[in-house]
Design an enzyme around this catalytic site. Structure first.
Site, PDB file in Angstrom:
ATOM      1  N   ASN A 278       0.774  -1.206  -0.012  1.00 19.61           N
ATOM      2  CA  ASN A 278       0.235   0.110   0.021  1.00 19.61           C
ATOM      3  C   ASN A 278       1.059   1.265   0.150  1.00 19.61           C
ATOM      4  O   ASN A 278       1.882   1.436   1.060  1.00 19.61           O
ATOM      5  CB  ASN A 278      -0.887   0.105   1.243  1.00 19.61           C
ATOM      6  CG  ASN A 278      -2.183   1.014   1.085  1.00 19.61           C
ATOM      7  OD1 ASN A 278      -2.081   1.640   0.270  1.00 19.61           O
ATOM      8  ND2 ASN A 278      -3.085   0.718   1.926  1.00 19.61           N
TER       9      ASN A 278
ATOM     10  N   HIS B 271     -14.971  -4.702  10.566  1.00 18.48           N
ATOM     11  CA  HIS B 271     -14.591  -3.337  11.071  1.00 18.48           C
ATOM     12  C   HIS B 271     -15.870  -2.633  11.226  1.00 18.48           C
ATOM     13  O   HIS B 271     -16.415  -2.031  10.437  1.00 18.48           O
ATOM     14  CB  HIS B 271     -13.768  -2.634  10.298  1.00 18.48           C
ATOM     15  CG  HIS B 271     -12.272  -3.329  10.083  1.00 18.48           C
ATOM     16  ND1 HIS B 271     -11.393  -2.470   9.636  1.00 18.48           N
ATOM     17  CD2 HIS B 271     -11.745  -4.287  10.521  1.00 18.48           C
ATOM     18  CE1 HIS B 271     -10.266  -3.266   9.602  1.00 18.48           C
ATOM     19  NE2 HIS B 271     -10.621  -4.390  10.135  1.00 18.48           N
TER      20      HIS B 271
ATOM     21  N   ARG C  12     -14.066  -5.443  15.231  1.00 17.08           N
ATOM     22  CA  ARG C  12     -13.319  -4.535  15.730  1.00 17.08           C
ATOM     23  C   ARG C  12     -14.088  -3.361  15.852  1.00 17.08           C
ATOM     24  O   ARG C  12     -14.777  -2.697  14.773  1.00 17.08           O
ATOM     25  CB  ARG C  12     -12.142  -4.216  14.768  1.00 17.08           C
ATOM     26  CG  ARG C  12     -10.869  -3.427  15.345  1.00 17.08           C
ATOM     27  CD  ARG C  12      -9.983  -3.156  14.022  1.00 17.08           C
ATOM     28  NE  ARG C  12     -10.366  -1.952  13.256  1.00 17.08           N
ATOM     29  CZ  ARG C  12      -9.587  -1.170  12.628  1.00 17.08           C
ATOM     30  NH1 ARG C  12      -8.360  -1.905  12.345  1.00 17.08           N
ATOM     31  NH2 ARG C  12      -9.818  -0.378  11.824  1.00 17.08           N
TER      32      ARG C  12
ATOM     33  N   TYR D 235      -7.845   7.386  13.112  1.00 17.74           N
ATOM     34  CA  TYR D 235      -7.668   6.311  12.329  1.00 17.74           C
ATOM     35  C   TYR D 235      -8.979   5.237  12.441  1.00 17.74           C
ATOM     36  O   TYR D 235      -9.491   4.995  13.882  1.00 17.74           O
ATOM     37  CB  TYR D 235      -6.526   5.508  12.948  1.00 17.74           C
ATOM     38  CG  TYR D 235      -6.504   3.910  12.180  1.00 17.74           C
ATOM     39  CD1 TYR D 235      -5.955   3.841  11.011  1.00 17.74           C
ATOM     40  CD2 TYR D 235      -6.808   3.188  13.043  1.00 17.74           C
ATOM     41  CE1 TYR D 235      -6.101   2.697  10.739  1.00 17.74           C
ATOM     42  CE2 TYR D 235      -6.698   1.742  12.484  1.00 17.74           C
ATOM     43  CZ  TYR D 235      -6.618   1.568  11.155  1.00 17.74           C
ATOM     44  OH  TYR D 235      -6.309   0.322  10.500  1.00 17.74           O
TER      45      TYR D 235
ATOM     46  N   ASP E 266      -7.807  -1.496  17.530  1.00 16.28           N
ATOM     47  CA  ASP E 266      -6.631  -1.315  16.790  1.00 16.28           C
ATOM     48  C   ASP E 266      -6.132   0.138  17.370  1.00 16.28           C
ATOM     49  O   ASP E 266      -6.629   1.156  17.198  1.00 16.28           O
ATOM     50  CB  ASP E 266      -6.652  -1.327  15.314  1.00 16.28           C
ATOM     51  CG  ASP E 266      -5.358  -1.046  14.740  1.00 16.28           C
ATOM     52  OD1 ASP E 266      -4.475  -0.978  15.344  1.00 16.28           O
ATOM     53  OD2 ASP E 266      -5.475  -1.259  13.394  1.00 16.28           O
TER      54      ASP E 266
ATOM     55  N   HIS F 283      -3.092   1.060  16.382  1.00 17.09           N
ATOM     56  CA  HIS F 283      -2.228   1.564  15.126  1.00 17.09           C
ATOM     57  C   HIS F 283      -0.929   2.358  15.493  1.00 17.09           C
ATOM     58  O   HIS F 283      -0.635   3.439  14.985  1.00 17.09           O
ATOM     59  CB  HIS F 283      -3.076   2.381  14.044  1.00 17.09           C
ATOM     60  CG  HIS F 283      -2.818   2.053  12.920  1.00 17.09           C
ATOM     61  ND1 HIS F 283      -2.095   2.688  11.833  1.00 17.09           N
ATOM     62  CD2 HIS F 283      -3.454   1.052  12.003  1.00 17.09           C
ATOM     63  CE1 HIS F 283      -2.266   2.078  10.681  1.00 17.09           C
ATOM     64  NE2 HIS F 283      -2.894   1.046  10.770  1.00 17.09           N
TER      65      HIS F 283
ATOM     66  N   GLU G  42      -4.553  -4.295  19.392  1.00 23.35           N
ATOM     67  CA  GLU G  42      -3.769  -4.608  18.281  1.00 23.35           C
ATOM     68  C   GLU G  42      -2.724  -3.398  17.986  1.00 23.35           C
ATOM     69  O   GLU G  42      -3.072  -2.192  18.199  1.00 23.35           O
ATOM     70  CB  GLU G  42      -4.508  -4.581  17.057  1.00 23.35           C
ATOM     71  CG  GLU G  42      -3.800  -4.589  15.542  1.00 23.35           C
ATOM     72  CD  GLU G  42      -4.705  -4.765  14.454  1.00 23.35           C
ATOM     73  OE1 GLU G  42      -4.159  -4.691  13.400  1.00 23.35           O
ATOM     74  OE2 GLU G  42      -5.890  -4.946  14.617  1.00 23.35           O
TER      75      GLU G  42
ATOM     76  N   GLU H 187       1.369  -6.719  11.357  1.00 23.03           N
ATOM     77  CA  GLU H 187       0.884  -6.693   9.796  1.00 23.03           C
ATOM     78  C   GLU H 187       1.897  -6.158   9.029  1.00 23.03           C
ATOM     79  O   GLU H 187       1.786  -6.166   7.701  1.00 23.03           O
ATOM     80  CB  GLU H 187      -0.629  -5.744   9.893  1.00 23.03           C
ATOM     81  CG  GLU H 187      -0.560  -4.539  10.157  1.00 23.03           C
ATOM     82  CD  GLU H 187      -1.599  -3.820  10.238  1.00 23.03           C
ATOM     83  OE1 GLU H 187      -1.887  -2.780   9.234  1.00 23.03           O
ATOM     84  OE2 GLU H 187      -2.823  -3.989  10.722  1.00 23.03           O
TER      85      GLU H 187
ATOM     86  N   ARG I 274       0.150 -11.336  13.622  1.00 26.50           N
ATOM     87  CA  ARG I 274      -0.771 -10.824  12.355  1.00 26.50           C
ATOM     88  C   ARG I 274       0.138 -10.800  10.800  1.00 26.50           C
ATOM     89  O   ARG I 274      -0.598  -9.984   9.784  1.00 26.50           O
ATOM     90  CB  ARG I 274      -1.161  -9.419  12.623  1.00 26.50           C
ATOM     91  CG  ARG I 274      -2.089  -9.548  14.101  1.00 26.50           C
ATOM     92  CD  ARG I 274      -2.984  -8.300  14.189  1.00 26.50           C
ATOM     93  NE  ARG I 274      -4.104  -8.508  13.023  1.00 26.50           N
ATOM     94  CZ  ARG I 274      -4.158  -7.609  12.166  1.00 26.50           C
ATOM     95  NH1 ARG I 274      -3.391  -6.585  12.082  1.00 26.50           N
ATOM     96  NH2 ARG I 274      -5.178  -7.888  11.272  1.00 26.50           N
TER      97      ARG I 274
ATOM     98  N   HIS J 201      -3.564 -10.191   9.068  1.00 28.46           N
ATOM     99  CA  HIS J 201      -3.948  -8.845   8.600  1.00 28.46           C
ATOM    100  C   HIS J 201      -4.816  -9.108   7.299  1.00 28.46           C
ATOM    101  O   HIS J 201      -4.531 -10.132   6.593  1.00 28.46           O
ATOM    102  CB  HIS J 201      -3.045  -8.125   8.041  1.00 28.46           C
ATOM    103  CG  HIS J 201      -3.155  -6.647   7.663  1.00 28.46           C
ATOM    104  ND1 HIS J 201      -3.960  -5.707   8.131  1.00 28.46           N
ATOM    105  CD2 HIS J 201      -2.883  -6.192   6.254  1.00 28.46           C
ATOM    106  CE1 HIS J 201      -4.044  -4.801   7.436  1.00 28.46           C
ATOM    107  NE2 HIS J 201      -3.371  -4.979   6.266  1.00 28.46           N
TER     108      HIS J 201
ATOM    109  N   ASP K 256      -6.068  -3.462   1.231  1.00 27.67           N
ATOM    110  CA  ASP K 256      -4.938  -3.306   0.715  1.00 27.67           C
ATOM    111  C   ASP K 256      -4.491  -4.535   0.362  1.00 27.67           C
ATOM    112  O   ASP K 256      -3.190  -4.752  -0.303  1.00 27.67           O
ATOM    113  CB  ASP K 256      -3.799  -2.206   1.303  1.00 27.67           C
ATOM    114  CG  ASP K 256      -3.381  -2.751   2.891  1.00 27.67           C
ATOM    115  OD1 ASP K 256      -4.225  -3.790   3.355  1.00 27.67           O
ATOM    116  OD2 ASP K 256      -2.568  -2.607   3.317  1.00 27.67           O
TER     117      ASP K 256
ATOM    118  N   GLU L 287      -8.842 -11.458  10.126  1.00 30.00           N
ATOM    119  CA  GLU L 287      -9.251 -10.032   9.490  1.00 30.00           C
ATOM    120  C   GLU L 287     -10.131 -10.169   8.286  1.00 30.00           C
ATOM    121  O   GLU L 287      -9.618 -10.803   7.295  1.00 30.00           O
ATOM    122  CB  GLU L 287      -8.317  -9.014   9.374  1.00 30.00           C
ATOM    123  CG  GLU L 287      -8.917  -7.566   9.209  1.00 30.00           C
ATOM    124  CD  GLU L 287      -7.945  -6.415   9.394  1.00 30.00           C
ATOM    125  OE1 GLU L 287      -8.238  -5.305   9.533  1.00 30.00           O
ATOM    126  OE2 GLU L 287      -6.653  -6.850   9.211  1.00 30.00           O
TER     127      GLU L 287
ATOM    128  N   TRP M 236       2.228   6.591  12.099  1.00 32.54           N
ATOM    129  CA  TRP M 236       1.079   6.402  11.246  1.00 32.54           C
ATOM    130  C   TRP M 236       0.395   5.032  11.766  1.00 32.54           C
ATOM    131  O   TRP M 236      -0.528   4.697  12.185  1.00 32.54           O
ATOM    132  CB  TRP M 236       1.102   6.301   9.826  1.00 32.54           C
ATOM    133  CG  TRP M 236       0.191   5.543   9.215  1.00 32.54           C
ATOM    134  CD1 TRP M 236       0.354   4.556   8.383  1.00 32.54           C
ATOM    135  CD2 TRP M 236      -1.200   5.762   8.851  1.00 32.54           C
ATOM    136  NE1 TRP M 236      -0.588   4.077   7.708  1.00 32.54           N
ATOM    137  CE2 TRP M 236      -1.641   4.911   8.233  1.00 32.54           C
ATOM    138  CE3 TRP M 236      -2.119   6.674   9.602  1.00 32.54           C
ATOM    139  CZ2 TRP M 236      -2.875   4.879   7.733  1.00 32.54           C
ATOM    140  CZ3 TRP M 236      -3.447   6.536   9.375  1.00 32.54           C
ATOM    141  CH2 TRP M 236      -3.757   5.604   8.311  1.00 32.54           C
TER     142      TRP M 236
END
Length: 402
Positions: free
Chosen positions: A37, A122, A147, A159, A210, A212, A236, A262, A283, A312, A316, A339, A402
Site C-alpha cells: 500500500n 470493522h 473490531r 484512524y 486497533d 495503530h 492490536e 501486519e 498478524r 491482516h 490493501d 481479519e 501512522w
C-alpha cells in the site's frame, strides 16, 4: 515442467493492486498478490527488473528452492519491497502446485484443521453511539467478532473512522494528508467506548481494537489495564514493534491479549515477541511475510510458544492474498482469527474467487489452487492511480507514528 513466462499486472478497481501471473509449458498458471500500500510500483519494478528474469526455465514445483534462491541469493535481504515480491512468486507457485495435484491448497498444506475460518469485521462511528450502532449492524450480518473504533472528541479525524462504513480505504489522496493526534484525548475516551459496547451487547461478541502504533509502552500498558474489565479479544499494534522488547513493559502491566505483526516481513521481526510470549496473536500476512512458505515457519514458531495467528486482511490485500490466507487459515493448527474487510464489487469482478462468507465464517472453497484468478481484460480498464496513506502529527506539529 518449466516456467515459460511471468508478468506483473497493476490495476486500480477502486484501489491499487499488484498481481504476478506465472505461466508454464503445461498450460497451468498461478497468480500471487504483491500489493504494498502506497509503494505499489516499487514492488512491480523489483519483480519486473530483478526477479522475473531469474524464473524463466525453472521448475515451478520447486517452490522451496526458488524461495531461498530469491531470498538468500540477494545480498540485500528482507524489507517490505523484497518480501512482498518474493511472496507473490511463492503464492503463485503454490497455486500451480495445488492445481497440478487437482486439489485445493489447504489439502496440499496438510488438510483442514477446522470447518471454517472465523473472521472479524470493522465497525466504526464518529462517536460512541454511532460506533455501537455499527457493531449492531455487523452482528446482524452474522459476525461473531468485531473490531470497534470511534471518533475522539477534540480530534478532527481518527484512524479507523470513515465515511464509508464497509469499504474503508486509508490511502486517500494523491499526496499524503496530515492528521492531528492526541494521546491524552485518546486514552481518556477509548475505555468509554468499550464500556458502552459491553453494556449494550454483553460479553457474547468478541471485541477487538486497533491502536495503530500510536502509544509508548507505558501508555499502552495503561490502556490495556483500563480495558481489562471489557475482556477484549485483542488490543492490536499498541506500540511500534521495531523494538520488540518494548512489549515486555506492556506485558508486565496488563492481561489484555496483544496482537501485532501486519507490517512484519520476516520471522526475525517477531522472533523475540514469540519466543518470550510477549504477544498472543501474530498478524503477519501471506503477501508481506514472504508467502505461504515463510508464513508457515512463523506459524510453527508461534505454535511452540502458545501464540496464535490473526492474519491482516484489510482492503490493501487483494482477493488473491485473501484466498491464499484462507487456505492457510483452514490448515494452520494454531489459528486464532482472520481479519476480513470486504472488497468492492469492482475488485471482486477483477478477481473472481471461490471463497464465501456465511454466519461469521469464511470458507476458501474446493477449487484447485487457492481459488482466485484475475480477469486481465477487466483489470486493464482500471489504470494505476497514485495514492498515499496519511501521516500523523501531534498538536505541536511533531511527526508521529501512522
Amino acid at each position: 515442467m518449466k516456467i515459460t513466462a511471468a508478468k506483473v499486472i497493476v490495476t486500480c478497481p477502486g484501489r491499487n493492486f499488484v498481481t504476478v501471473k506465472i505461466e508454464t509449458d503445461e498450460g497451468v498458471h498461478g497468480i500471487g498478490d504483491a500489493t504494498l500500500n502506497g509503494r505499489e510500483l516499487a514492488v512491480a519494478s523489483y519483480l519486473e527488473d530483478h526477479l522475473i528474469p531469474c524464473l524463466i526455465g525453472r521448475d515451478p514445483r520447486q517452490s522451496e528452492d526458488i524461495w531461498h534462491y530469491l531470498y538468500r541469493g540477494a545480498y540485500w535481504r528482507r524489507g517490505p519491497v523484497t518480501m512482498s515480491a518474493i511472496a507473490a512468486i511463492d503464492t503463485a507457485l503454490w497455486d500451480i502446485k495445488a492445481k497440478l495435484a487437482d486439489m485445493p491448497l489447504y489439502q496440499l498444506l496438510g488438510g483442514a484443521s477446522r470447518s471454517g475460518v472465523m473472521v472479524y469485521g470493522h465497525a466504526n462511528g464518529r462517536d460512541i453511539e454511532e460506533a455501537c450502532d455499527e457493531v449492531a449492524r455487523y452482528r446482524e450480518m452474522g459476525y461473531h467478532a468485531i473490531r470497534a473504533q470511534c471518533g475522539i472528541p477534540g480530534l478532527d479525524s481518527t484512524y479507523g473512522v470513515s465515511g464509508d462504513k464497509l469499504f474503508y480505504e486509508p490511502a486517500d489522496a494523491d499526496l499524503p494528508t496530515e492528521n492531528v493526534w492526541s494521546t491524552e484525548h485518546y486514552l481518556r475516551h477509548v475505555p468509554k467506548l468499550f464500556e458502552a459496547l459491553r453494556d449494550r451487547f454483553g460479553f457474547e461478541p468478541h471485541l477487538l481494537h486497533d491502536v495503530h502504533h500510536r502509544l509508548t509502552p507505558i501508555e499502552a500498558a495503561r490502556l490495556g489495564k483500563d480495558l481489562e474489565p471489557y475482556r477484549l479479544f485483542w488490543l492490536e499494534d499498541a506500540v511500534p514493534a521495531e523494538n520488540q522488547e518494548a512489549f515486555r513493559t506492556i506485558r508486565q502491566h496488563t492481561t489484555t491479549p496483544l496482537a501485532v505483526g501486519e507490517v512484519f516481513n520476516s520471522l526475525w521481526d517477531c522472533k523475540t515477541l514469540i519466543e518470550e510470549g510477549l504477544v498472543d496473536y501474530i498478524r503477519a500476512t501471506v503477501v508481506h511475510a514472504g508467502g505461504v512458505t515463510h508464513l508457515r515457519r512463523i506459524a510453527d514458531l508461534a505454535a511452540l510458544n502458545h501464540v496464535r495467528t490473526g492474519c491482516h486482511g484489510a482492503t490493501d490485500l487483494s482477493p488473491v492474498c485473501m484466498g491464499a490466507a484462507l487456505h492457510f487459515d483452514l490448515w494452520v493448527p494454531n489459528f486464532g482469527i482472520q481479519e476480513y474487510m470486504r472488497h468492492t464489487e469492482e475488485t471482486d469482478a477483477v478477481f473472481p474467487h471461490a471463497y464465501t462468507f456465511e454466519n461469521g465464517y469464511l470458507y476458501p472453497g474446493e477449487a484447485p489452487g487457492h481459488g482466485v484468478d484475475i480477469d486481465e481484460d477487466l483489470a486493464a480498464k482500471y489504470p494505476y492511480q497514485r495514492a498515499y496513506l496519511p501521516v500523523n502529527r501531534l498538536r505541536d506539529g511533531t511527526i508521529w507514528h501512522w
